[in-house]
Scaffold this active site. Structure first.
Site, PDB file in Angstrom:
ATOM      1  N   GLY A 211      15.185  15.668-110.473  1.00 59.99           N
ATOM      2  CA  GLY A 211      14.842  16.603-109.013  1.00 59.99           C
ATOM      3  C   GLY A 211      13.473  16.142-108.521  1.00 59.99           C
ATOM      4  O   GLY A 211      12.492  15.595-109.107  1.00 59.99           O
ATOM      5  N   HIS A 212      13.553  16.772-107.477  1.00 58.00           N
ATOM      6  CA  HIS A 212      12.101  16.724-106.416  1.00 58.00           C
ATOM      7  C   HIS A 212      10.895  16.918-107.196  1.00 58.00           C
ATOM      8  O   HIS A 212      11.090  18.179-107.766  1.00 58.00           O
ATOM      9  CB  HIS A 212      12.530  16.896-105.188  1.00 58.00           C
ATOM     10  CG  HIS A 212      12.934  18.326-104.908  1.00 58.00           C
ATOM     11  ND1 HIS A 212      12.886  18.878-103.553  1.00 58.00           N
ATOM     12  CD2 HIS A 212      13.205  19.260-105.729  1.00 58.00           C
ATOM     13  CE1 HIS A 212      13.287  20.189-103.633  1.00 58.00           C
ATOM     14  NE2 HIS A 212      13.647  20.266-104.775  1.00 58.00           N
ATOM     15  N   ASN A 213       9.878  16.331-106.987  1.00 61.06           N
ATOM     16  CA  ASN A 213       8.781  16.765-107.437  1.00 61.06           C
ATOM     17  C   ASN A 213       8.374  16.885-108.813  1.00 61.06           C
ATOM     18  O   ASN A 213       7.484  17.532-109.278  1.00 61.06           O
ATOM     19  CB  ASN A 213       8.200  18.164-106.726  1.00 61.06           C
ATOM     20  CG  ASN A 213       8.149  18.015-105.308  1.00 61.06           C
ATOM     21  OD1 ASN A 213       9.046  17.949-104.543  1.00 61.06           O
ATOM     22  ND2 ASN A 213       6.884  17.993-104.910  1.00 61.06           N
TER      23      ASN A 213
END
Lengths: 315, 315, 315
Positions: free
Chosen positions: B228-230
């Site tokens: 997922g993002h980050n």
């Protein structure tokens, strides 16, 4: 490449000029292959190996059979990894025979077909499909858009491979160095797919490290399924969505695996076994025609009973 | 874009002409960035923010530090979503520098490389690969067929990205309106991949909403893995098949995750942690070098004991 | 094709010249469609069918309503499979109208757009995207690189489809012969996607066997999600990473499913239901607005309590 040349790249001493054709396991090596022993639980295989030579620790050197040359080193698995690169083929061939395409086969735009590859009759190769070098595809097979077939893999006749699926990507293999680097074990095997096989969209089927990952005739695979290197799916297996098989696991004929179920590696699953959705198989299953569920895995009926017990716990 | 101009698009009052360069979290914002507070558990971060301005509810306005301008609104997160669109780059650039390709790099047919992008020396970019605008790739890296690298992402040297993998797709982020619409939070960050990273087939690594999703040197990722993002994967992490990481989770060095294991979002996993296959991590792990299993997660040995208890229950 | 012609291919006797337009379920068939009954639990649907004809076993022939012709056979489902091929469209059309592309739409290189397809205004169709024949796409929609839209599928306006995603691949359907062959049930339906839908990277959404797999307006889908044939996702549903839906399951409005959660097939999930990460839904959920977790599924609070009990077991 001679054994002497290989030994030299590993900074080991060996003056044998025997020609080594590749790497293989202790069990499967022939008299022109190099093998290794890292884990002493395979010492029996060492004693029976037919390999030309074996990477082996000093403590196991005395078990090397007389026809096999011992290459003694501290870290056989790491040395195998280093050797694997010597046998890796080119990522892409720039020379070689033009691909052969059978009568009645349609090749859409934006398709790449590599050197020395052949596609049989009446196939449909859809836009964006990639067929690497030295790939053979039978008759009446369909590759949907944006599929990728890595080099040296073979696909039979009457197969359907849905969009985005990748066949022949590298198995997940590497050795550790003492300072925390991972050395890739080049996956010099391939994938062999039989006839009348249908594989869903965005699946991944890894190529073997040695020899072949095998999908036999009549297998059906749903979407987003992962099959590790050196697995074998025997005739008629059915894998539903998001199933995952770790490396070197063999499914007997007509094994059925429900959605999101999975297996550990190096297992044998007996024919006609059924694994319910989400089942997690961590040990080999020797008795055929049984149904299993849960994680850890248990008899399907027992699992249903367990759910009843848990429901009571909650009251 | 000035803060006044941004405020105007949101129908808020603000006459500051300060130039805003982008959006960021309370913690990470600099004096030219705009941030937000939706959830009061981050009120301490608000008090310490260095941001130029903050979208904030009336009730928290008094906690905004003196160097930061408060943009008071009812729904700060929704307003952030609306603002994110103002900073989104073009999906594709039509103008810009021709890509630069290093010596010895092979680019196969049907490859797209965007404006301002660079590919180093001795790389192999295989058919169907897509490299967006402003992407930088180091030396000796291989992109297998039908890989997609979204704009602004960077990949180091000596990396292998297998077929069908997507790097830099949008993170999963949106705010709700009161009438049930979802407003996209444009993911204006990127993905940064270090050196000597191998990523399997059909994986997805989302770009950051702010700043970067980070994959450090030496990481190994198997097939069909979702990041997922980050997220941040520190040096030497190993993720096996079908693992899923929710957004903003950080793995310390040499974390190993077994097949189909997963984490919730916003967690920190200590270095040298091992998560067994199917393990589900819902809380941060602070003690390094431990092995965990199960869902909910427990000490691996405890989990094995639990299985024994369950087996007894069944008798 | 007349019923007589169909019967002939199946080696059944029937002299009706009625024109059959396609196959459908007992419930949904109209007076020009052919249907089947395999499982007697649908006998009520047989009694009420409006189909032109039905493949049916001898023992159920007396329940066929007077307006419907009975095609009596031993294995209706297998005969359905054989018939499905007669109605399958070409994999690719070689003749037909040139695609129409709206004003302001950008089509990057290496894109294929099929016969009779239309792309609306202000869309972005990125490199490597495949749009099959007879596909309609609304305005302002983005197809990221290497997406595949199979023939006959429709996508609304303001949608974003991320890289590598496959829409309209064949549902997983086949009938068994007595000697262990699988006969494909051609998936002659399509996928219908509404407006303002965002779908992540490397997802797979299968086309319907009959009629449509439906994704309504405003749905949000994360990466690596699998949606089986004939599912319906009502307005505003949210599916996070690696979710899997088996075929013919309907999600009511605003259902939220956490990461790696899944459903069995043929279920109905009430509006505003929340399924926690890893939840496994095996029965329909009729009460709206409840939260569920676990596998087997239970009330989310009950699941939390169960974890407490298990923790005690371990002491």
């Amino acid at each position: 490449m001679t054994l002497q040349e290989i030994a030299k790249t590993l900074e080991l001493e060996c003056d044998s000029k025997i020609e080594i054709s590749g790497l293989n396991t202790l069990k499967d090596s022939n008299e022109n292959e190099l093998t290794f022993l890292e884990n002493k639980k395979y010492i029996k295989d060492l004693q029976n190996t037919k390999a030309a030579a074996v990477l082996v620790k000093q403590e196991h050197a005395s078990s090397v059979p007389s026809g096999t040359i011992a290459l003694v080193c501290d870290e056989p698995y790491l040395f195998l990894a280093k050797t694997s690169k010597l046998f890796a083929p080119n990522i892409i061939e720039v020379e070689g025979a033009k691909p052969s395409i059978g009568d009645g086969t349609k090749v859409m735009p934006n398709v790449y077909i590599g050197k020395g590859s052949s596609v049989g009759k009446d196939c449909t190769i859809m836009a964006g499909a990639y067929i690497g070098d030295n790939v053979n595809i039978g008759n009446n097979t369909v590759l949907h858009p944006n599929t990728t077939i890595y080099r040296d893999c073979n696909i039979g006749s009457d197969c359907i491979i849905h969009a985005g699926t990748v066949i022949g990507s590298d198995g997940f293999g590497f050795a550790n160095t003492k300072d925390g680097k991972y050395i890739k074990i080049y996956q010099n095997g391939n994938v062999e797919i039989g006839n009348d096989v249908e594989i869903g969209a965005n699946c991944t089927i890894d190529r073997a490290v040695f020899k072949s990952t095998i999908i036999e005739d009549g297998v059906r695979i749903d979407n987003l399924v992962h099959i590790g290197h050196n697995c074998k799916l025997s005739r008629g297996c059915i894998l539903t969505g998001q199933v995952g098989l770790s490396g070197s696991t063999t499914l007997g004929q007509y094994v059925i695996m429900g959605g999101q179920s999975a297996t550990a590696g190096h297992l044998e699953i007996a024919p006609f076994t059924t694994i319910a959705a989400r089942g997690g198989v961590t040990k080999s299953i020797t008795e055929p025609k049984k149904s299993w569920a849960g994680f850890p895995l248990m008899d399907h009926k027992q699992w249903l009973r367990l759910q009843g017990r848990i429901a009571k716990l909650l009251k």
